[in-house]
Design an enzyme around this catalytic site. Structure first.
Site, PDB file in Angstrom:
ATOM      1  N   LYS A   1      -3.218  76.348   4.049  1.00 58.06           N
ATOM      2  CA  LYS A   1      -3.431  74.871   3.755  1.00 58.06           C
ATOM      3  C   LYS A   1      -4.601  74.747   4.716  1.00 58.06           C
ATOM      4  O   LYS A   1      -5.739  74.058   4.450  1.00 58.06           O
ATOM      5  CB  LYS A   1      -2.752  73.922   3.690  1.00 58.06           C
ATOM      6  CG  LYS A   1      -1.530  74.213   2.701  1.00 58.06           C
ATOM      7  CD  LYS A   1      -2.401  73.789   1.463  1.00 58.06           C
ATOM      8  CE  LYS A   1      -1.245  73.637   0.271  1.00 58.06           C
ATOM      9  NZ  LYS A   1      -1.975  73.206  -1.115  1.00 58.06           N
TER      10      LYS A   1
ATOM     11  N   SER B   1      -2.330  69.951   3.348  1.00 60.94           N
ATOM     12  CA  SER B   1      -1.055  69.563   3.818  1.00 60.94           C
ATOM     13  C   SER B   1      -1.280  69.294   5.089  1.00 60.94           C
ATOM     14  O   SER B   1      -1.897  69.739   6.044  1.00 60.94           O
ATOM     15  CB  SER B   1      -0.390  70.802   3.930  1.00 60.94           C
ATOM     16  OG  SER B   1       1.142  70.617   4.434  1.00 60.94           O
TER      17      SER B   1
ATOM     18  N   TYR C   1       2.030  79.068   4.905  1.00 63.67           N
ATOM     19  CA  TYR C   1       1.705  77.878   4.058  1.00 63.67           C
ATOM     20  C   TYR C   1       0.735  77.218   4.602  1.00 63.67           C
ATOM     21  O   TYR C   1      -0.092  76.613   4.210  1.00 63.67           O
ATOM     22  CB  TYR C   1       2.991  77.209   3.569  1.00 63.67           C
ATOM     23  CG  TYR C   1       2.723  75.955   2.853  1.00 63.67           C
ATOM     24  CD1 TYR C   1       2.280  76.056   1.349  1.00 63.67           C
ATOM     25  CD2 TYR C   1       2.578  74.745   3.586  1.00 63.67           C
ATOM     26  CE1 TYR C   1       2.117  74.853   0.988  1.00 63.67           C
ATOM     27  CE2 TYR C   1       2.320  73.521   2.966  1.00 63.67           C
ATOM     28  CZ  TYR C   1       2.158  73.805   1.557  1.00 63.67           C
ATOM     29  OH  TYR C   1       1.953  72.450   0.823  1.00 63.67           O
TER      30      TYR C   1
END
Length: 252
Positions: A162, A145, A158
């Protein structure tokens, strides 16, 4: 003809990747953790024959073994692994540090780390050893990401997972090159999927599209095309790379 396991391929980016690989002639193992109906839709949409469906929640280590064993038993081998499955950001799991409760912070980190990083690393380890035993090389692609580089104020777990996944890919690129296995990552920006449809159609939509000088967000097919290249024989020299795929919305 190669064989591929695409995790989290019941819909969205994962579905587009499975479809793209199948169109070029690969046999694909479609994976889901819970949405069996959507995964079956993906399976039925694939060109060619010899595809299969595997089910398992990556938050448990036993599931990773089950997923790999099931894929190998049907496909006979795994030449390509695409790590797409993840607990994605949503309003329900937002955990901004200056507004969230400690209990929700713990819950968010625990779930995202267990799937996005530990679960994916477990599956990757098993597939890598399968590839080594096959002796024919292979390709592993992680779907990372843009948030791993620019940060995610609402979803720090998150972004951290990533970033960890992309770092894991570079470590594995070093370790697996002697076995002819290339490992890369793709770091997309905002992608127009079913999950993002409401956000893009709402008040934030114009601002999100304005992040890119192209005035739009990316598509799942654009991510899938990047994965198709990175899993092709001609891309072995790209091993270790993290490919930014964000429409010039962020530079590093």
């Amino acid at each position: 003809m190669a064989t591929a396991l695409v995790t989290g391929s019941s819909r969205g980016i994962g579905r587009a990747i499975a479809q793209t690989l199948a169109r070029r002639g690969d046999r694909v193992a479609v994976h889901c953790s819970a949405d069996l109906a959507a995964a079956e839709e993906t399976l039925s949409s694939l060109a060619g024959t010899g595809h299969t469906l595997v089910v398992g929640d990556l938050s448990g280590p036993a599931a990773a073994e089950q997923i790999v064993d099931s894929a190998v038993s049907t496909l006979g081998s795994i030449d390509i692994l695409v790590n797409n499955a993840a607990i994605a950001p949503s309003s329900a799991n937002a955990h901004r540090i200056d507004t969230t409760t400690y209990a929700h912070w713990q819950e968010s980190w625990s779930r995202m780390v267990s799937v996005n990083l530990i679960g994916t690393s477990n599956l990757t380890m098993l597939v890598a050893q399968q590839m080594i035993a096959q002796g024919t090389g292979g390709a592993i692609v992680n779907i990372g990401s843009r948030g791993a580089f620019r940060g995610e104020a609402e979803h720090p777990a998150y972004a951290a997972t990533k970033a960890g996944l992309q770092a894991l890919g570079q470590s594995l690129a070093l370790a697996l090159a002697p076995h002819g296995i290339a490992v890369t990552s793709v770091a997309p920006g905002m992608i127009a999927t079913e999950r993002q449809a409401e956000k893009l159609a709402g008040a934030q939509g114009e601002s999100i599209r304005g992040q890119s000088p192209f005035g739009r967000v990316g598509t799942a097919c654009e991510v899938a095309d990047a994965v198709a290249y990175l899993t092709s024989p001609g891309a072995v020299w790209a091993s270790g790379t993290v490919l930014d795929l964000n429409g010039a919305s962020y530079f590093r």
